[in-house]
Design an enzyme around this catalytic site. Sequence first.
Site, PDB file in Angstrom:
ATOM      1  N   SER A 126       0.712  -1.133  -0.076  1.00  0.00           N
ATOM      2  CA  SER A 126       0.078  -0.030   0.117  1.00  0.00           C
ATOM      3  C   SER A 126       0.808   1.255  -0.009  1.00  0.00           C
ATOM      4  O   SER A 126       0.244   2.411  -0.181  1.00  0.00           O
ATOM      5  CB  SER A 126      -1.099   0.102   1.211  1.00  0.00           C
ATOM      6  OG  SER A 126      -1.988  -0.978   1.083  1.00  0.00           O
ATOM      7  N   LYS A 136       0.259   3.394  -2.938  1.00  0.00           N
ATOM      8  CA  LYS A 136      -0.826   4.232  -3.155  1.00  0.00           C
ATOM      9  C   LYS A 136      -0.547   5.692  -3.060  1.00  0.00           C
ATOM     10  O   LYS A 136      -1.127   6.436  -3.453  1.00  0.00           O
ATOM     11  CB  LYS A 136      -1.788   3.779  -2.059  1.00  0.00           C
ATOM     12  CG  LYS A 136      -2.450   2.151  -2.407  1.00  0.00           C
ATOM     13  CD  LYS A 136      -3.406   1.777  -1.234  1.00  0.00           C
ATOM     14  CE  LYS A 136      -3.781   0.433  -1.466  1.00  0.00           C
ATOM     15  NZ  LYS A 136      -4.346  -0.286  -0.383  1.00  0.00           N
ATOM     16  N   TYR A 185      -4.427  -2.497 -10.278  1.00  0.00           N
ATOM     17  CA  TYR A 185      -4.301  -2.445  -8.817  1.00  0.00           C
ATOM     18  C   TYR A 185      -3.243  -3.392  -8.070  1.00  0.00           C
ATOM     19  O   TYR A 185      -2.386  -3.176  -7.408  1.00  0.00           O
ATOM     20  CB  TYR A 185      -5.544  -2.577  -7.992  1.00  0.00           C
ATOM     21  CG  TYR A 185      -5.523  -2.616  -6.782  1.00  0.00           C
ATOM     22  CD1 TYR A 185      -5.353  -1.185  -5.911  1.00  0.00           C
ATOM     23  CD2 TYR A 185      -5.639  -3.681  -6.039  1.00  0.00           C
ATOM     24  CE1 TYR A 185      -5.298  -1.583  -4.513  1.00  0.00           C
ATOM     25  CE2 TYR A 185      -5.530  -4.030  -4.631  1.00  0.00           C
ATOM     26  CZ  TYR A 185      -5.344  -2.515  -3.927  1.00  0.00           C
ATOM     27  OH  TYR A 185      -5.382  -2.579  -2.519  1.00  0.00           O
ATOM     28  N   TYR A 216      -4.658   3.587   8.219  1.00  0.00           N
ATOM     29  CA  TYR A 216      -6.300   3.265   8.302  1.00  0.00           C
ATOM     30  C   TYR A 216      -6.755   3.553   9.542  1.00  0.00           C
ATOM     31  O   TYR A 216      -6.604   4.554  10.117  1.00  0.00           O
ATOM     32  CB  TYR A 216      -6.258   1.686   7.799  1.00  0.00           C
ATOM     33  CG  TYR A 216      -5.138   1.301   6.787  1.00  0.00           C
ATOM     34  CD1 TYR A 216      -5.649   1.961   5.586  1.00  0.00           C
ATOM     35  CD2 TYR A 216      -4.208   0.792   6.913  1.00  0.00           C
ATOM     36  CE1 TYR A 216      -4.856   1.658   4.483  1.00  0.00           C
ATOM     37  CE2 TYR A 216      -3.354   0.720   5.917  1.00  0.00           C
ATOM     38  CZ  TYR A 216      -3.616   0.970   4.559  1.00  0.00           C
ATOM     39  OH  TYR A 216      -2.710   0.787   3.652  1.00  0.00           O
ATOM     40  N   VAL A 273       1.344  -3.654   3.819  1.00  0.00           N
ATOM     41  CA  VAL A 273       1.273  -5.114   4.534  1.00  0.00           C
ATOM     42  C   VAL A 273       2.552  -5.900   4.042  1.00  0.00           C
ATOM     43  O   VAL A 273       2.839  -6.979   4.747  1.00  0.00           O
ATOM     44  CB  VAL A 273       0.061  -5.960   4.234  1.00  0.00           C
ATOM     45  CG1 VAL A 273      -1.037  -5.306   4.522  1.00  0.00           C
ATOM     46  CG2 VAL A 273      -0.133  -5.982   2.761  1.00  0.00           C
TER      47      VAL A 273
END
Length: 305
Positions: free
Chosen positions: A64, A67, A189, A241, A259
């Site tokens: 991530s 991102k 993705y 998050y 992760v």
Amino acid sequence: MDNYQKIIEGIYADVKNIEDSGKVASYIPELGNISPGNFGIHITTIDKNSFGIGNSDTKFSIQSVSKILTLTLAYKLEGEKLWERVDVEPSGNPFNSLLQLEADLGKPRNPFINAGAIVICDVLLSHLKNPKKEFLEFCREISDNKNINYNEKVASSEKITGFRNVALCNFIKSFGNIKNNVDDVLDFYFHICSLEMTCKELSEIFLYLADDHFITKKGNRVLTESQAKRVNAIMLTCGFYDESGEFAFRVGLPGKSGVGGGIVAIHPDEFCITVWSPKLNIKGNSYKGMLFLEKFTSKTASSIF
Ligand code: DON
């Protein structure tokens, strides 16, 4: 401060052997093969001074953390219209949650939860002829590093088990907020999540968020000052998050986790620091990564607060 080497060595020695009850992510089977004892740190300052320790030159799956890069490119291409497709609010929910999407009519809370990153991938698909190739070229240009690649094994491993992301993408499409073919969006993705970099490479690629005057070797600006400010703000409020508040509370820098166990954090006008330790806490963030950064910003008084 211009010499961080001694400081990171000291904290590394403190944290390295601390008992870590976290777990390596295995819901993407390929990630489960990584050795849990890896631990690396790297700092690159805006003056290009470089400090590293441990496994800071070993490639790992940035997941991530990528991102930030997709958001950056989409923001560059779409401008402020981007925020019609994705919001900038912390979700307070796990990264792969479907919960809020129905009430929010398919508009994800922010670009860093999976739902938001999938919409960002869809935006990129609408702009780019060959998204995988052009995104990689973008990463290579902003880092001045040709040695950045996807890991096809990790991408296909996630494709086989990515049921939640398939559900998210279809659900968002049902609200009309995915414009392209669902399989194409997901393939892109899964690839962007499979990018591999070392801690050193990661701390270099994000210098554009620390340095207001950053331009690439080709002479291009990555983001305007105002856009970089906004990306940093979203990192601070949404980068971890449902643990974003905790990260701001303990570390006090804009940051982003993945992760794969990587964390990147930005000190505006100073440096980018990255930590990699694959064992994750219950919220999916690197346990030792957070601990290291907490000790680092405390010792160097380098939080932004
Ligand atoms: O979509 C997923 O579940 C992964 N490719 C990325 C998740 C991730 O890194 C969230 N991080 N904490």
